[in-house]
Design an enzyme around this catalytic site. Sequence first.
Site, PDB file in Angstrom:
ATOM      1  N   GLU A   1       0.720  -1.229  -0.054  1.00 14.80           N
ATOM      2  CA  GLU A   1       0.057   0.013   0.083  1.00 14.80           C
ATOM      3  C   GLU A   1       0.841   1.396  -0.076  1.00 14.80           C
ATOM      4  O   GLU A   1       2.100   1.108   0.216  1.00 14.80           O
ATOM      5  CB  GLU A   1      -0.947   0.084   1.281  1.00 14.80           C
ATOM      6  CG  GLU A   1      -2.251  -0.536   1.039  1.00 14.80           C
ATOM      7  CD  GLU A   1      -3.172   0.316   0.328  1.00 14.80           C
ATOM      8  OE1 GLU A   1      -2.812   1.386  -0.413  1.00 14.80           O
ATOM      9  OE2 GLU A   1      -4.518  -0.060   0.074  1.00 14.80           O
TER      10      GLU A   1
ATOM     11  N   ASN B   1     -10.267   5.468   2.323  1.00 11.84           N
ATOM     12  CA  ASN B   1      -9.290   5.407   1.119  1.00 11.84           C
ATOM     13  C   ASN B   1      -9.536   6.574   0.026  1.00 11.84           C
ATOM     14  O   ASN B   1     -10.194   7.467   0.181  1.00 11.84           O
ATOM     15  CB  ASN B   1      -9.809   3.772   0.464  1.00 11.84           C
ATOM     16  CG  ASN B   1      -8.643   2.833   0.862  1.00 11.84           C
ATOM     17  OD1 ASN B   1      -7.278   3.237   0.734  1.00 11.84           O
ATOM     18  ND2 ASN B   1      -9.237   1.680   1.023  1.00 11.84           N
TER      19      ASN B   1
ATOM     20  N   ASP C   1     -10.030   1.437  -4.076  1.00 12.41           N
ATOM     21  CA  ASP C   1      -8.932   1.492  -3.078  1.00 12.41           C
ATOM     22  C   ASP C   1      -8.232   2.861  -3.501  1.00 12.41           C
ATOM     23  O   ASP C   1      -8.805   3.675  -3.126  1.00 12.41           O
ATOM     24  CB  ASP C   1      -8.293   0.366  -3.267  1.00 12.41           C
ATOM     25  CG  ASP C   1      -7.487  -0.023  -2.069  1.00 12.41           C
ATOM     26  OD1 ASP C   1      -6.860   0.955  -1.381  1.00 12.41           O
ATOM     27  OD2 ASP C   1      -7.379  -1.316  -1.551  1.00 12.41           O
TER      28      ASP C   1
END
Length: 300
Positions: free
Chosen positions: A19, A148, A207
């Site tokens: 991430e 997100n 995301d």
Amino acid sequence: MALTHDIQPLGTHRCLLGESPLWHPDEAQLYCVDIPGRQVLRWRAGADAPDVFPQDAEPGCIAARAGGGLVVARRDGLWALDTQTGAMSQLAAPPYDPQRQRYNDGKPDAVGRFWVGTLSDAREPEASLYRIGSQGAEPQIDGIVTANGLAWSPDGRVLYRSDTKAHTVWCHDFDVSTGRVGTGRVFAQFTPRAPEQPLSTYGGRPDGAAVDESGAYWVAMFEGARLLRYAPSGELLEDIALPVRCPTMPCFGGEDRRTLFITTARDKRPADELAREPWAGAVLTLRVDVPGLPAARCAL
């Protein structure tokens, strides 16, 4: 429309849940985090595997620090990482119960305030988007499950954010001088996966995201095996098929900021899926026509 790109993995390293990719504006190197692996990772030019900075708690996101190094938003608060020595020092305790939440997606705004959203471990609407500056951590938007998709328009007047579980991206008017977030409106809405629906027919949920110089919003669609590019008007411009089921976040980097780096996940994925997707967990790279915006620096 779906377009074909030359997509390649960055080296042989695989994250459990990669991430927050970041092309550091001062170091000109790529960083990201592996959340369950409790690592901050740095790729040096030409290296097959990254340098690893172990963490004592799950890192949700990172930002370039104005004084050098990184700010790491972890379950247990905000930390400064000296990328020369690996030394860590705590900047602030978490403004939430770390037994129920952790920091997730975040970025600095144009004047250095750090905006970080949280994730509810119970997947309940108890998370928030925080503005973190000289006054500490101040919640700006509540009622979130998984914060997100944070990004800003090139002029800084629009803030984008998503709640992954809600399958929705919102955009808000934004005042750079004050850090005030205006009322949100739906920018993109996606269909949740129905019970028993095969993944092959599911488009995924939003995301992490990034914005390019034209103002287009790029969003990784988790479990959708694709990356979408939207015009500021909300028109879908590109639908890029990816060789992994679970992309997590894009960022722009390289000398011309025309290399797109995409983190991906392999944690808790089915064995047959991983057998088909050897690049799951890799950082993927592809070249794009429009450069991305440079990363802002966090003033903490």
